[in-house]
Design a protein around this motif. Structure first.
Motif, PDB file in Angstrom:
ATOM      1  N   THR A 139       8.202 -37.091  22.557  1.00 41.36           N
ATOM      2  CA  THR A 139       8.916 -36.885  23.822  1.00 41.36           C
ATOM      3  C   THR A 139       8.833 -38.167  24.650  1.00 41.36           C
ATOM      4  O   THR A 139       7.998 -39.040  24.391  1.00 41.36           O
ATOM      5  CB  THR A 139       8.296 -35.742  24.658  1.00 41.36           C
ATOM      6  OG1 THR A 139       6.936 -36.077  24.978  1.00 41.36           O
ATOM      7  CG2 THR A 139       8.348 -34.415  23.929  1.00 41.36           C
ATOM      8  N   GLY A 151       8.915 -34.613  29.160  1.00 41.08           N
ATOM      9  CA  GLY A 151       9.045 -33.842  27.922  1.00 41.08           C
ATOM     10  C   GLY A 151      10.450 -33.805  27.349  1.00 41.08           C
ATOM     11  O   GLY A 151      10.865 -32.804  26.778  1.00 41.08           O
ATOM     12  N   ARG A 153      12.711 -34.394  24.502  1.00 47.20           N
ATOM     13  CA  ARG A 153      12.427 -34.569  23.072  1.00 47.20           C
ATOM     14  C   ARG A 153      13.335 -35.631  22.454  1.00 47.20           C
ATOM     15  O   ARG A 153      14.440 -35.863  22.923  1.00 47.20           O
ATOM     16  CB  ARG A 153      12.612 -33.244  22.334  1.00 47.20           C
ATOM     17  CG  ARG A 153      11.550 -32.202  22.716  1.00 47.20           C
ATOM     18  CD  ARG A 153      11.643 -30.970  21.837  1.00 47.20           C
ATOM     19  NE  ARG A 153      12.977 -30.390  21.878  1.00 47.20           N
ATOM     20  CZ  ARG A 153      13.753 -30.201  20.808  1.00 47.20           C
ATOM     21  NH1 ARG A 153      13.340 -30.556  19.605  1.00 47.20           N
ATOM     22  NH2 ARG A 153      14.949 -29.656  20.930  1.00 47.20           N
TER      23      ARG A 153
END
Ligand SMILES: [Zn+2]
Length: 413
Positions: A139, A151, A153
């Protein structure tokens, strides 16, 4: 120059591209951000052009306040200004190099008469303060105009992830392309020492066979050319239409085709370098400036030939070879296709057809491109030997016969 034993080793700059997998909310924030910074860049560009101010420091004095007022953070504002300055530097360098024609040429006049503009999805640089990587979780945490996203990805190959972990340096670019999000990170990979090769792998480049090695490995060819012909037909149809949507489609197609060609070139380069590395050999390539003169083809094929990026293939081979410590030698390709690799007899009549070589001296029949690549391999060895002599301390250094690749970055998918 080649690295001498004990000499300082350089680094190879490569870029690793990862694909972001943002959720809908994150994608909206990324989009808003990229649109905002590129809009800001267009404003900075207009000011730079209008007031003839192209130095970063001077330009910052004139536009920084406005950028802050638009909600860009200090880092983002600075990156926008710097990216605009770089765009003008690149334009200036292109003009100086004659890439836009002579003074007064239509393309050059057009480029000089208005500010540089940025697409809404154009690349935006991010430094470590605006972007951090959590490689183990795959991430990133990234600054946006809607606050910091955590976060987000991403996906990439295992090899790319390792390169990122070990060698990532400095800034990365955020790019939006054909509906997808990418981060392009710069990595500085130490260059291994070039070793003494046990012979040379010769590579013949052409349009019927993109690359043929002296081991007899033939790469790409028919399927690739069929695809390219299809693209060409489609292009002609779209161009004839001339509508706005056709133009947009044309642009997207052109990008997709360029990506396809780049992938093919990567694959070919990888095969060649892997084979040379495995067998401890160097690579002999023809000097690419000669390739157009050498190929006398019918017109439709000539178009295809000119638009295939052999220079890019040469660059990819050069980079992958440097990373692997495989020496690359460039040789004069004159007569390599008409000289017998077995007996050395040179005659125009040796080349019977595009595909077949029949020696009028010794009677040998061979695959024409393979025969050529064997000649290239032999010339590579000669050039290497000459270079080795010239590298010896007692003799003057001429450096002739082989060259290093230029230092522009290579994309690792
Ligand atoms: Zn012969």
């Amino acid at each position: 120059m080649m690295s001498q034993p004990g000499a300082m080793l350089g680094v190879v700059k490569i870029v690793v591209q990862v694909k972001l997998l943002p959720d809908a909310g994150q994608a909206a924030a990324l989009e808003a951000t990229l649109w905002a910074v590129n809009d800001a860049a267009n404003l900075v560009s207009a000011v730079a052009f209008g007031r003839r101010v192209f130095r970063e420091y001077e330009l910052r004095k004139q536009v920084y306040g406005e950028l802050k007022a638009r909600g860009l953070g200090a880092q983002a504002a600075q990156h926008v200004i710097r990216k605009t300055c770089h765009a003008y530097q690149t334009l200036k360098a292109n003009i100086r190099a004659g890439n836009l024609g002579k003074p007064g040429a239509a393309r050059r006049v057009k480029a000089e008469s208005k500010p540089v503009t940025f697409r809404p999805g154009a690349a935006q640089p991010y430094d470590d303060r605006c972007l951090s990587w959590q490689l183990d979780k795959r991430t990133v945490s990234i600054w946006t105009t809607c606050g910091r996203l955590r976060g987000v990805r991403f996906t990439c190959s295992a090899a790319a992830l390792e390169t990122l972990a070990r060698y990532r340096q400095g800034e990365s670019d955020l790019v939006h392309r054909d509906g997808a999000w990418f981060l392009i990170a710069t990595c500085e990979v130490p260059e291994p020492e070039t070793r003494e090769p046990a012979g040379f792998l010769g590579v013949d480049l052409g349009i019927v066979n993109i690359a043929t090695t002296s081991d007899g490995q033939v790469m790409a060819g028919r399927a690739l050319n069929r695809y390219r012909r299809q693209q060409q037909d489609l292009r002609r149809k779209l161009q004839a239409k001339g509508t706005k949507s056709a133009k947009r489609l044309l642009k997207r197609r052109a990008r997709r085709e360029a990506r396809f060609a780049r992938d093919v070139n990567h694959c070919i380069a990888k095969k060649i370098v892997t084979e040379a590395e495995r067998t401890s050999r160097g690579i002999a390539l023809e000097d690419l400036t000669g390739i157009r003169d050498r190929a006398r083809l019918r017109k439709p094929q000539r178009v295809t030939l000119h638009s295939w990026s052999f220079a890019q293939l040469g660059t990819f081979i050069g980079y992958k070879a440097r990373r692997a410590g495989v020496p690359v030698v460039h040789v004069d390709p004159a007569w390599t296709s008409r000289t017998c690799a077995d007996c050395g007899h040179a005659s125009k009549r040796n080349r019977v057809t595009q595909a077949r070589f029949t020696c009028r001296g010794c009677g040998v029949v061979a695959h024409a491109d393979r025969n050529a690549s064997r000649n290239i391999a032999a010339r590579g060895q000669v050039a290497w030997n000459a270079g080795r002599q010239s590298r010896a301390p007692a003799l003057p250094v001429t450096g002739k016969g082989w060259t290093r690749q230029p230092a522009s970055p290579l994309v690792m998918p």
